[in-house]
Design a protein around this motif. Structure first.
Motif, PDB file in Angstrom:
ATOM      1  N   GLY A   1      53.484  27.618  28.153  1.00 22.67           N
ATOM      2  CA  GLY A   1      53.436  26.261  27.616  1.00 22.67           C
ATOM      3  C   GLY A   1      52.618  25.426  28.575  1.00 22.67           C
ATOM      4  N   GLU A   2      53.223  24.394  29.106  1.00 18.91           N
ATOM      5  CA  GLU A   2      52.510  23.601  30.121  1.00 18.91           C
ATOM      6  C   GLU A   2      53.044  23.890  31.514  1.00 18.91           C
TER       7      GLU A   2
ATOM      8  N   MET B   1      49.709  32.055  28.924  1.00 16.68           N
ATOM      9  CA  MET B   1      48.279  31.838  28.728  1.00 16.68           C
ATOM     10  C   MET B   1      47.596  31.766  30.095  1.00 16.68           C
ATOM     11  N   PHE B   2      46.505  32.475  30.226  1.00 15.77           N
ATOM     12  CA  PHE B   2      45.734  32.407  31.458  1.00 15.77           C
ATOM     13  C   PHE B   2      44.729  31.271  31.344  1.00 15.77           C
ATOM     14  N   LEU B   3      44.671  30.432  32.366  1.00 17.45           N
ATOM     15  CA  LEU B   3      43.760  29.290  32.303  1.00 17.45           C
ATOM     16  C   LEU B   3      43.004  29.170  33.622  1.00 17.45           C
ATOM     17  N   ASN B   4      41.686  29.096  33.524  1.00 10.54           N
ATOM     18  CA  ASN B   4      40.877  28.829  34.710  1.00 10.54           C
ATOM     19  C   ASN B   4      40.794  27.334  34.925  1.00 10.54           C
TER      20      ASN B   4
ATOM     21  N   LEU C   1      49.987  30.056  32.508  1.00 12.81           N
ATOM     22  CA  LEU C   1      50.827  28.988  31.978  1.00 12.81           C
ATOM     23  C   LEU C   1      51.810  29.543  30.962  1.00 12.81           C
TER      24      LEU C   1
ATOM     25  N   LYS D   1      40.789  26.540  25.637  1.00 14.81           N
ATOM     26  CA  LYS D   1      42.209  26.408  25.970  1.00 14.81           C
ATOM     27  C   LYS D   1      42.577  24.961  26.314  1.00 14.81           C
ATOM     28  N   TYR D   2      41.663  24.268  26.968  1.00 19.81           N
ATOM     29  CA  TYR D   2      41.932  22.873  27.285  1.00 19.81           C
ATOM     30  C   TYR D   2      42.048  22.053  26.002  1.00 19.81           C
TER      31      TYR D   2
ATOM     32  N   ARG E   1      49.282  18.497  22.663  1.00 21.39           N
ATOM     33  CA  ARG E   1      49.853  17.287  23.233  1.00 21.39           C
ATOM     34  C   ARG E   1      49.732  16.134  22.257  1.00 21.39           C
TER      35      ARG E   1
ATOM     36  N   ILE F   1      53.592  14.737  30.470  1.00 20.76           N
ATOM     37  CA  ILE F   1      53.798  15.005  29.040  1.00 20.76           C
ATOM     38  C   ILE F   1      55.282  15.104  28.696  1.00 20.76           C
TER      39      ILE F   1
ATOM     40  N   LEU G   1      45.395  22.766  24.383  1.00 17.75           N
ATOM     41  CA  LEU G   1      46.493  22.033  25.033  1.00 17.75           C
ATOM     42  C   LEU G   1      46.444  20.556  24.658  1.00 17.75           C
TER      43      LEU G   1
END
Lengths: 545, 365
Positions: free
Chosen positions: A197-198, A174-177, A195, B164-165, B172, B331, B168
């Protein structure tokens, strides 16, 4: 290895090492300058690095003359930064192409991108040949002679990659800014992350949001008075005096100005006060990243930083933009009544040890904090050196490098203090280094106060006699650096005989430290990326200039 | 524990019955009882919402400020208390921005699910002074189940925001809730073994007996004192469940901006926030009921509600203290603590409690 380096101690030996690749000498005030052909860059730099021990590319300066472009690689040794060498690479105006130094020094990656962006020199073989400070669609290169300032820069959205457009590609990542507006970026930094996952697979810091043409503004100001206010605006979180010293040192070197000893002691004291304030802020904001937004620690560090701010305000009359240094000294003497000022400083120093104990209780001995910070954001010393990393970040990786000791200036060499290093290479070590440096700075301040108290009244010379209009010799070039709060802050100045610099280049420690972020955070989790970024303690005002 | 005789359901004089008797609604049969139940629910709901409304805008500011060396609000009214009014106006009059990519109606439902699940949990909590809405035999199971629904709200919010945040944060939240729900329930079970019942009133009553009397002071048999190990386990699992430091993963502002609530504004934001606070107080209410003797305390029984509120505010204070002083774990560390640490300890506690209770209850001892 050491014997090999010994062999190349003298300038003649270095010239011999370069051999027929040396076109001519172009010595700078701080170092011998060797002019080479644009296609010999990698071979010469590789020899200087391997044979002569120049393991630090301190800075890459690009500049345009009327008849040529020029790239200067300012080389140093981490073991002894007074041994310097400049490699000068001239290129033709009509085809400014030069070989990249990136395979030899990773620091050249961002350094050359900046030269390309602002001056317009192209680097053949550069792995990531893009603009770095200006938008990708910018037309022209602002510091090149043929740049048209009046041409409007229209950046349409269609030309610009829209970072929030929907992405329908099939992939496992996943692309995240992260940023430019994000609580953890400490300003306007944009980190493009990929990313899984994390886990951070790839990241690319995108800087330049706070680019204010500081270098060009300095090029338009006169040496004597008009440049000094600008350094306060680079690293603007309370390290103003440290920045001012960088310019003062370079300009005093260029114009051959002697600074009175009394002024040097005041400068040293002021600079260390700034360092304490800056490190307090670094600790507090790092706590925000690791603890969360409602943390007591942030308030505690600000409470203590406030005392330093008050002292600095008494000294300089300002809280943020001090503008206190002058070429050849400082603006004015200590505030009257002197006893009261000394008492304030001493009170602060007396209370500091108890506060450091409190911080250690709250932070470094906290088990959750240790679990979070030990062995995360690891930066190996060799990697750090390759990126030109300096300051507490380098010392947290066990690189014993501090310009206050290794390339002494001011009054440091007459005082008792230690350079702090930690071998952990992780986020935790960097916090430890900063906290111990606060104590070391306190030692320095205490000795300065002792000296200033005893100083005879008729010998308090705060400024040397400097001509109203300063015109250093035409063609004089120098590159001098000081140990700022974040690391080595260097200034390159070339004079053309007028009262303003022909080229003014800032070597920002945050810029180089930030370039190593990918090495620290790739393969780790997002929280570790955030902690690593926090532990670098960058200020975007200084990264982007 | 042999002295505790299990109580039968229906022995408690519940709030709706009391209302029915007082107003004479009871004479109207089922319909009257229904109305009385609504009135009772309205009273309890208003009480909890009012408390959360106060806690949200004002008390939290003051408490955090006290921990972090600040003053916080002090301009509007005494000690800034009227900031509550200002905050209400501010939050309710803001524009409700709904992202283009939001998946509706999930996006709109999530705040309601989060807030309502907590509010429903209060129905079975005995608050003392006769304030107790319902007392089913499966009271404790009900409150765990209903509080667990919040997880669905979180993932709805996370997924439906189209951010996206948020995504996530939602993921979580679910990982965390699953990892900590099991230790929470299992530790709760150890209390059930002591009390011999899932019914809230029985659990409270079982704790009323004095445990020992030292120098004229009788120490009650609160399960926090009888089994402090279970109490601590439950407390920790509860912090993870309500997502507070050191387990505030789903929001983690420095990492995920605001996690699942990033895209919520205006009234929706109020609901999400209210839900969070209600969950903290519901967690406090559960802890109070099953570990701290519910509304028990010195003085006449009419003071029960006061003691009850003091106890849940005590738990709230603790969450704020942790928030100010303790870093958050990562996490993966959080999940590891949950599955490898908390779960094992919770089951160990359950087995140990069962063995001890069996030994005490065994004939001949």
């Amino acid at each position: 290895m050491s014997t090999g380096i010994e062999r190349h101690e003298t300038e003649e030996a270095l010239a011999e090492l370069i051999g027929d690749r040396l076109l001519e000498r172009d010595d700078h005030l701080n170092a011998p300058g060797f002019v080479i052909r644009p296609d010999d860059v990698q071979s010469v730099l590789a020899d200087l690095r391997e044979e002569a021990g120049f393991d630090m590319l301190s800075c890459v300066t690009g500049q345009a003359y009327d008849d040529r472009y020029e790239t200067i690689y300012h080389l140093k040794r981490y073991a002894d930064p007074t041994r310097e060498a400049s490699v000068v690479v001239p290129t033709a105006t009509d085809e400014p192409v030069s070989e990249t130094a990136e395979p030899i020094y990773r620091a050249a990656d961002w350094g050359e991108r900046e030269c390309y962006d602002l001056v317009g020199i192209e680097y053949e073989g550069h792995p990531d040949h893009r603009r770095i400070l200006l938008p990708e669609t910018w037309q022209g290169h602002p510091l090149s002679p043929d740049y048209d300032q009046d041409k409007p820069q229209i950046v349409t959205l269609s030309e610009h990659a829209n970072p929030i457009q929907p992405d329908h590609r099939e992939s496992d990542t996943m692309f995240l800014n992260i940023g430019p507006h994000h609580p953890a970026t400490h300003g306007v930094l944009h980190v493009k992350t990929v990313l899984d996952g994390e886990t951070v697979v790839d990241l690319d810091p995108d800087i330049g949001y706070l680019h204010r043409c500081e270098e060009q503004m300095c090029q338009q100001g006169t040496y004597r008075h008009q440049i000094m206010p600008y350094p306060d605006r680079w690293d603007y979180v309370s390290s103003g005096l440290l920045n001012e010293w960088a310019y003062a040192r370079a300009a005093e070197d260029l114009a051959d100005i002697e600074v009175p000893e009394y002024a040097q002691v005041i400068r040293t004291m002021g600079a260390e006060l700034c360092r304490i304030a800056s490190h307090m802020l670094a600790l507090g904001t790092f706590a925000l990243d690791v603890y969360g937004e409602f943390t007591a620690l942030f308030q505690y560090t600000f409470r203590d930083r406030e005392i330093v701010q008050d002292i600095l305000e008494d000294l300089t009359g300002q809280r943020l933009m001090f503008n206190y240094f002058r070429l050849g000294g400082v603006a004015w003497d200590l505030p009257e009544p002197r006893e009261e000022f000394f008492e304030n400083v001493r009170d602060f120093l007396d209370e500091l040890p108890a506060k450091v104990v409190e911080y250690n209780d709250m932070v470094t001995s906290n088990e959750i904090f240790q679990v979070r910070c030990v062995d995360t954001g690891v930066l190996e010393p060799e990697v750090a050196k390759s990126y030109g990393v300096t300051g507490p970040v380098a010392r947290g990786s066990g690189v014993d490098y501090d310009l206050r000791r290794d390339d002494p200036y001011g009054y440091y060499e007459n005082l008792e203090w230690n350079v702090v290093t930690e071998d952990g290479m992780d986020n935790y070590s960097r916090v430890l280094v900063r906290m111990q440096e606060v104590e070391e700075s306190a030692k320095i301040i205490e000795q300065c106060v002792d000296l200033l108290e005893e100083w005879p009244e008729d010998d308090r010379e705060i400024q040397a006699n400097v001509p109203r209009t300063l015109k250093p010799d035409a063609g004089a070039e120098t590159y001098r650096s000081v140990e700022a709060a974040k690391g080595e802050l260097g200034i390159y100045i070339r004079s053309d005989g007028t009262d303003t610099p022909a080229r003014f280049k800032i070597r920002s420690p945050c810029f180089h430290n930030l370039s190593a972020l990918a090495e620290m955070a790739e393969g780790e989790y997002i929280p570790d990326l955030v902690a690593s970024l926090g532990s670098l303690d960058i200020v975007l005002g200084e990264v982007d200039r | 524990m042999t002295g505790v005789a299990p109580l039968q359901s229906g022995e408690t004089y519940l709030l709706p019955e009391r209302i029915a008797d007082l107003t004479g609604l009871g004479e109207f049969g089922v319909l009257g009882e229904l109305v009385a139940a609504f009135v009772g629910a309205f009273i309890v709901g208003s009480l909890m919402l009012a408390m959360t409304g106060v806690a949200g805008p004002w008390a939290k500011r003051k408490i955090t400020a006290a921990f972090t060396d600040r003053i916080a609000v002090n301009h509007l009214g005494p000690a800034g208390i009227f900031i509550i009014v200002a905050d209400s106006v501010r939050l309710l009059s803001k524009e409700n921005i709904i992202p283009e990519d939001a998946d509706r109606p999930a996006y709109d439902l999530a705040p309601i699910v989060i807030a309502a699940s907590a509010l429903l949990g209060f129905a079975v909590i005995p608050m003392g002074s006769g304030i107790h809405l319902a007392d089913p035999e499966v009271g404790l199971a009900y409150v765990f189940a209903i509080a667990g629904i919040a997880s669905i709200g979180l993932i709805m919010a996370g997924y439906a925001s189209g951010n996206k945040y948020s995504m996530l944060g939602g993921l979580r939240a679910v990982a965390q809730n699953i990892a900590y729900e099991i230790p929470l329930v299992v530790t709760g079970m150890s209390v059930v073994i002591f009390a011999g019942s899932l019914q809230m009133s029985t659990i409270v009553e079982a704790q009323a007996e004095p445990l020992v009397t030292v120098a004229g002071l009788s120490i009650p048999a609160w399960y926090a004192i009888v089994n402090p190990f279970a109490f601590v386990l439950f407390l920790v699992a509860n912090f993870a469940e309500v997502g507070r430091n050191p387990f505030d993963m789903p929001e983690a502002p420095a990492e995920l901006v605001a996690g699942y609530q990033t895209e919520y504004s205006s009234v929706y934001f109020v609901l999400v926030y209210l839900g969070e606070f209600l969950h903290i107080f519901l967690g406090g209410a559960i802890i109070t009921t099953i570990f701290l003797g519910g509304p028990a305390g010195p003085g006449p029984a009419e003071l029960g509600i006061v003691w009850f509120l003091v106890k849940i505010w005590g738990v709230f204070l603790l969450t704020q203290w942790l928030r100010s002083a303790i870093p958050r774990v990562r996490i993966d560390q959080l999940i590891e603590i949950g599955w490898k640490g908390m779960l094992v300890l919770a089951f160990a506690n359950l087995v140990l409690t069962a063995v001890i209770v069996a030994l005490i209850d065994a004939p001949g001892l």
